[in-house]
Structure formats: C-alpha cells, structure tokens
Design a protein around this motif. Sequence first.
Motif, PDB file in Angstrom:
ATOM      1  N   CYS A  55      11.661  -2.288 -13.702  1.00 51.77           N
ATOM      2  CA  CYS A  55      12.302  -2.193 -12.386  1.00 51.77           C
ATOM      3  C   CYS A  55      12.116  -3.481 -11.578  1.00 51.77           C
ATOM      4  O   CYS A  55      11.069  -4.133 -11.645  1.00 51.77           O
ATOM      5  N   VAL A  56      13.131  -3.808 -10.801  1.00 58.70           N
ATOM      6  CA  VAL A  56      13.089  -4.988  -9.936  1.00 58.70           C
ATOM      7  C   VAL A  56      12.007  -4.836  -8.862  1.00 58.70           C
ATOM      8  O   VAL A  56      11.432  -5.825  -8.414  1.00 58.70           O
ATOM      9  N   CYS A  57      11.704  -3.609  -8.469  1.00 56.81           N
ATOM     10  CA  CYS A  57      10.741  -3.341  -7.389  1.00 56.81           C
ATOM     11  C   CYS A  57       9.284  -3.381  -7.845  1.00 56.81           C
ATOM     12  O   CYS A  57       8.380  -3.158  -7.052  1.00 56.81           O
ATOM     13  N   TYR A  58       9.036  -3.653  -9.109  1.00 58.20           N
ATOM     14  CA  TYR A  58       7.686  -3.655  -9.663  1.00 58.20           C
ATOM     15  C   TYR A  58       7.184  -5.094  -9.711  1.00 58.20           C
ATOM     16  O   TYR A  58       7.573  -5.877 -10.567  1.00 58.20           O
ATOM     17  N   ASP A  59       6.319  -5.454  -8.751  1.00 55.78           N
ATOM     18  CA  ASP A  59       5.851  -6.826  -8.616  1.00 55.78           C
ATOM     19  C   ASP A  59       4.335  -6.920  -8.663  1.00 55.78           C
ATOM     20  O   ASP A  59       3.635  -5.950  -8.381  1.00 55.78           O
ATOM     21  N   TYR A  60       3.862  -8.120  -8.956  1.00 56.23           N
ATOM     22  CA  TYR A  60       2.425  -8.373  -8.999  1.00 56.23           C
ATOM     23  C   TYR A  60       1.910  -8.640  -7.594  1.00 56.23           C
ATOM     24  O   TYR A  60       2.448  -9.460  -6.855  1.00 56.23           O
ATOM     25  N   ASP A  61       0.861  -7.919  -7.198  1.00 59.11           N
ATOM     26  CA  ASP A  61       0.214  -8.104  -5.900  1.00 59.11           C
ATOM     27  C   ASP A  61      -1.058  -8.914  -6.130  1.00 59.11           C
ATOM     28  O   ASP A  61      -1.978  -8.454  -6.815  1.00 59.11           O
ATOM     29  N   GLU A  62      -1.097 -10.113  -5.582  1.00 59.44           N
ATOM     30  CA  GLU A  62      -2.238 -11.001  -5.816  1.00 59.44           C
ATOM     31  C   GLU A  62      -3.517 -10.478  -5.176  1.00 59.44           C
ATOM     32  O   GLU A  62      -4.605 -10.687  -5.706  1.00 59.44           O
TER      33      GLU A  62
END
Length: 59
Positions: free
Chosen positions: A10-17
Amino acid sequence: MRVSSICEDCVCYDYDEELEAFVCTTDLDEDEMERFLKGTNTACPFYRPGGDYKTAGKQ
C-alpha cells in the motif's frame, strides 16, 4: 492474503524514523481502527496499490 502483505503493497505504508518501524499513515477514526484490529473489515477502504515502479514512474 495476509493483512501484512496487503499493507506492504500500500502507498500509505511508510517507514517512521522515530518508531524505527513501518506504519500505516492513514488517519483512521476509532471505529475504523477497531474494525481493522478485530479483522472484521477484510478489505481496507484506504488501500491504494503502489510499488517501486509505479512510484518511480510518477517522479
């Protein structure tokens, strides 16, 4: 299909630093989050397929 595999595409699945983990960046309200966690909603209404090739093509 496992939920995690759906999320990974999914486009909404991102890495949170800060968390050092992948997270869903969609702003779910309490009811949506409850349905998601209980698994009663098999299809995420916010799912947007994405991928490295699709994202790179837009740049």
